[in-house]
Scaffold this active site. Structure first.
Site: not given
Length: 998
Positions: A45, A48, A126
């Site tokens: 993640h 990314e 997040e």
């Protein structure tokens, strides 16, 4: 549009009938979070995020995002268990350049070392934004039940602890691991790419070959997890889990672990079983439970996300939304589910049912309309990883072959003895039995074996006689002929084929998409709905109960691709239907019949009241909902917050609800739109059926409700409230800059400004300042009043709301400088980007219908609004553009600013919580027909502004005003307005006119 707010600029950004369409690309890498190293959780993640931050060829961290936003597009990415997907869209003219910048992320990303800490903070933000998510919490708790070392048990999100603190303690270099991971996992032979544009296929192939040929290929075998079978064959899985959720809900979730079923995509056994177990018609599990008032909804199946459907397992989940009574009958609910499964096992796979599902899927595929290009390529690039080339387009959509052996095998694995049972309820918090906490999301839970008496009783089940296979679906369309028009000539825009004191009906025969589908929308306009919070609660109860009454009847229509929805506005009830036109009138008649004959038993009423109370609580604890609620309660002349409705729901009785519904139907003005493959005569028959069944009388024009917005003072006003969830650290700040009454030119200026602001807002406040993961600006249009807003979702443990407000204001100063340095050529490019978006062709009929319905619902009827907007945009000047900003932000001196701040919890802060079920007050008598507020019905829309007085506000100020905890603001100087009492602040403010020239 909801609660009087429309972002009409966003709705109308697209489309006009033209040949322009955005180009789009999506790239899927066949690796994901399963490949995370055990000592750096969340690395996939994190990677990314990092690859988006510049490349050797385009070193600017924000080069791609700036280019895409400048030319009318958007981009995003997500990481799944075994796949990572990147996608974007942009104006066709700039597609090749965008592809080149995009490709460099996979050829030579910079991934600068000095960006690592900043982007770890973004990943952490997040993660912390999702801490209150019950879905994320359940998923992580389930993952923890997996075998030791199995990738299903990993922490996929990543945060500061997993990406920085723990690696440092272990002597691991996160940056070095990032580089290694990129080299190993981002290889060309793991990638699939899908592009869509109006260039020729030869040109596109030439571009792709040239631009992507340098993506490195490490020649290594792709990570393979197929040998890691049965991840949940563990002692921990086959248990009963009791969990305290964030939301107030009572939910039963039963999970089975099945083998990987990707090889059976042609049969699709899980959708078949999910269709039966999730059925809502007669003879179903839900029908059985609803008769006993034990449950309100059920879902079953597999969502085909990477977590639930990968190369190591397939989940099958049944989720039951329980009532309070159902929570007390958990054993009986479980027994009903298991009895139904036993019934399915005894009757065996049903080819008739399978063929029915197959027909529905085939009809949907055959008559599918275009989707947005970016959605299409995103789905396609993932399908290219899963299916052979000849089935890239159909592999995930169609049921190819009936195989009873495959279905029977799956059914044999779904037994009471091999499932995991999870019950989520706030009641467990009061019981103080959940003394364990999940590591990453801190979910309180406890775990135990199932009661022996339960498991023994399930060994030899005898299915209830109430259970049976669903009857044949009468809503499946069989007539797909296109109808001949009976109204000539065919017009570009809807035309009023009926206009009376009782109703107005707009009609348009589709001549563009040529599909056998139709859309039906009716707005039942009623007086005085918004007069008191009690009436709004009764309106909510009416709609919720109506949907429950309809569920058994309309479920068959829903699975046959006929859908309906209710939208509750301050002005009345909006009913919308869409789907194949052949059987759509049948669904419409069923809905109207249930409205006309509405009734509710005392037991169902009390159950719906309990469920709605929980729903209100869940909205209260969401800081994003709360910040919006508070803002609208300040700027709207009349607006009831969820806290207001929650405070008075305890007073509502069944008799009051029935009286409200009777009064609601008594006087109506009906306005509708019928659009699609349907004749004008058929459209008129729908309106006639509606009015005759409801037997409503004419609503006089002077009783038509009007919604008004207050003019904020020329100052900076602040409202700071405490969040209701004592365990939620998320704070939200929305700075709202009111720009005055709207017309088309002013609305275009506002929309253009927010489009220009979007990229620097994200780059500065999110990427550079790291205020939070969610940062955005919005062009707002609320009841014909324009505004600009900037919203930041942060964490109270990192930034105070005062700091966030200060950062937003500094950003606006910086943005003002960007505007002042803007050249004429840059301005023209910016205008052209928005004009191009507005010229994009409609992808499907629904977009055209939505655009027209917006004009009807607002009663503006400017059906050619897009053409007018394009004209205004092409005639704007750079001077005018700059002046718009200067007029409406604080540095200009005349700003009408409202900063609404919801403060999250910190470790040391004192907190208070909304009580989940505070509905024990004595009922109070209300005359639903009385108390109509004069300001709603007697204001002359031609008057420029009117004074808002205390007497013109609602005559029933709810005691729930005290539910909002207004916080002191010592950091705000006395020259600014501090709002600690909303009604007092609103007293004396001017009221904008309800002009229709928008």
């Amino acid at each position: 549009m909801e609660d009087g707010e429309e972002n009409e600029e966003n709705k109308n950004c697209k489309k006009t009938p033209a040949s322009e369409k955005l180009a789009a690309a999506a790239l899927c890498i066949g690796t994901g979070s399963f490949s995370d190293p055990p000592d750096v959780s969340g690395l996939a993640h994190f990677l990314e995020h990092m690859v988006f931050m510049g490349s050797e060829k385009y070193p600017d961290e924000n080069a791609f995002d700036a280019f895409i936003k400048k030319h009318g597009g958007n981009s995003n990415a997500f990481t799944d268990c075994e796949r990572t997907i990147f996608y974007f869209d942009v104006q066709k003219k700039y597609f090749r350049n965008a592809l080149d910048i995009f490709a460099q992320f996979f050829i030579s990303p910079l991934m600068k070392k000095d960006a690592v800490d900043r982007e770890i903070k973004a990943v952490d933000s997040e993660y912390e934004m999702n801490l209150p998510s019950d879905t994320a919490r359940k998923q992580q708790l389930l993952g923890n039940m997996a075998k030791d070392g199995h990738p299903m048990g990993k922490f996929f999100w990543g945060n500061v602890q997993s990406l920085k603190t723990t690696p440092e303690e272990l002597g691991v270099d996160t940056y070095g691991r990032l580089r290694e991971f990129h080299k190993r996992m981002y290889s060309a032979h793991y990638m699939t790419l899908a592009v869509q544009s109006k260039e020729t296929l030869d040109d596109l192939e030439e571009w792709i070959t040239e631009i992507f040929s340098d993506v490195p290929n490490n020649t290594q075998q792709r990570p393979d997890f197929t040998n890691l079978k049965e991840p949940f064959d563990t002692e921990e899985f086959y248990k009963l889990y009791k969990v305290v959720p964030v939301k107030n809900m009572d939910q039963l979730e039963i999970t089975w672990s099945l083998p990987c079923l990707q090889q059976h995509y042609k049969v699709k056994p899980l959708p078949y079983l999910g269709w039966l177990l999730g059925h809502e018609g007669k003879g179903s599990i839900l029908s059985y439970l609803k008769k006993r008032l034990w449950a309100m909804s059920i879902n079953s199946g597999n969502d085909e996300s990477g977590f639930e459907y990968n190369t190591t397992w397939s989940s099958f989940v049944i989720t039951v939304c329980l009532t309070d009574e159902g929570f007390l009958h958990i054993y009986e609910v479980l027994t009903a589910v298991f009895e139904y499964i036993e019934m399915l096992r005894r009757v065996g796979p049903q080819e008739r049912v399978y063929k029915e599902i197959q027909t529905i899927a085939s009809n949907e595929f055959r008559w599918q309309e275009q989707s947005e290009p970016v959605d299409y390529v995103e789905n396609l690039c993932e399908s290219m990883q899963l299916y052979p080339p000849e089935e890239y387009l159909t592999g995930d959509r169609l049921l190819f072959e009936y195989d009873q052996n495959v279905i029977s095998d799956c059914l044999s694995r779904i037994r009471p003895s091999n499932c995991s049972i999870m019950i989520l309820s706030k009641k467990y918090k009061d019981m103080e039995i959940c003394n364990l906490k999940e590591k990453w999301f801190q979910s309180p839970y406890c775990v135990s074996d199932l009661d022996d008496s339960w498991t023994k009783s399930w060994e030899n089940l005898e299915p209830s006689a109430e259970f049976h296979i669903p009857e044949e679906n009468v809503y499946i369309a069989t007539d797909f002929n296109l109808k001949e028009p009976d109204l000539h000539p065919l017009l570009k825009f809807p035309v009023a084929i009926l206009d009376s004191s009782q109703s107005r009906l707009w009609y348009k025969k589709d001549d563009k998409f040529l599909v056998p589908k139709a859309y039906i929308a009716f707005h039942l306009i009623a007086p005085a709905i918004n007069v008191t919070p009690e009436r709004m609660v009764m309106f909510d109860l009416f709609a919720c109960t109506l949907a429950q009454n309809l569920s058994e009847v309309t479920y068959a229509a829903d699975v046959a691709q006929l859908s309906y929805s209710f939208q509750l506005l301050e002005t009345g009830l909006v009913i919308t239907l869409r789907g194949f036109n052949h059987k759509l009138p049948n669904l419409f008649h069923a809905i109207v019949d249930h409205i006309a004959d509405f009734t509710v038993s005392e037991d169902l009423f009390l159950t719906m009241k309990q469920q709605l109370t929980k729903s209100y609580y869940n909205k209260c604890i969401d800081p994003t909902d709360l910040v919006r609620d508070v803002r609208l309660s300040i700027i709207n002349q009349v607006y009831w917050r969820t806290t207001d409705k929650r405070a008075c729901i305890g007073h509502i009785t069944r008799d009051m609800l029935m009286h409200f519904v009777h009064e609601f139907k008594k006087k109506l003005f009906v306005e509708g739109l019928v659009h699609g493959n349907i004749t004008a005569r058929e459209a008129l028959m729908l309106e006639e059926y509606l009015c005759s069944k409801l037997q409503c009388s004419v609503l006089p024009k002077n009783q038509h409700p009007r919604k008004r917005v207050l003019q904020l003072p020329e100052s900076q006003s602040y409202c700071r409230v405490k969040g209701f969830n004592p365990e939620d650290i998320n704070s939200v700040v929305t700075n709202y800059y009111q720009c005055g009454a709207a017309n088309i030119r002013r609305a275009c200026l506002n929309e253009l400004m927010m489009m220009k602001m979007e990229e620097p807002c994200f780059d500065i406040l999110r990427t550079r300042e790291q205020l939070g993961y969610s940062v955005f600006c919005t062009s707002r249009k609320n009841n014909n009043t324009l505004a600009m807003s900037v919203t930041v979702c942060t964490q109270a443990t990192k930034f105070s709301v005062s700091q966030v407000d200060e950062h937003i204001e500094k950003f606006l100063v910086e943005f003002e400088d960007i505007l002042d340095r803007m050249t004429q050529q840059e301005f023209e490019t910016h205008v052209n980007a928005l004009v191009t978006l507005k010229r994009c062709e409609d992808s499907h009929m629904g977009e055209e219908v939505h655009r027209h319905w917006t004009q009807i619902e607002l009663q503006t009827y400017i059906f050619d609004r897009l053409e007018k907007e394009i004209f205004e945009l092409e005639n704007l000047t750079l001077v005018e553009f700059r002046e718009w900003f200067h007029q409406h932000v604080p540095s200009g001196g005349r700003a009408r600013k409202l900063s609404v701040q919801v403060v999250g919890s910190t470790i040391t802060s004192e907190t208070s919580e909304v009580k989940p079920d505070d509905c024990d007050s004595k009922p109070m008598e209300i005359d639903p027909a009385s108390g109509q507020n004069a300001c709603l019905f007697t204001l002359d829309p031609l008057v420029e502004l009117q004074r808002n007085s205390r007497t013109e506000q609602i005559n029933c100020q709810s005691s729930s005003e005290t539910d909002l905890q207004f916080l002191p603001m010592p950091d705000i100087d006395d020259q600014k307005t501090k709002i600690a009492n909303i009604p007092v602040f609103k007293e004396g403010l001017m009221v904008y006119p309800a002009s229709k020239n928008s």
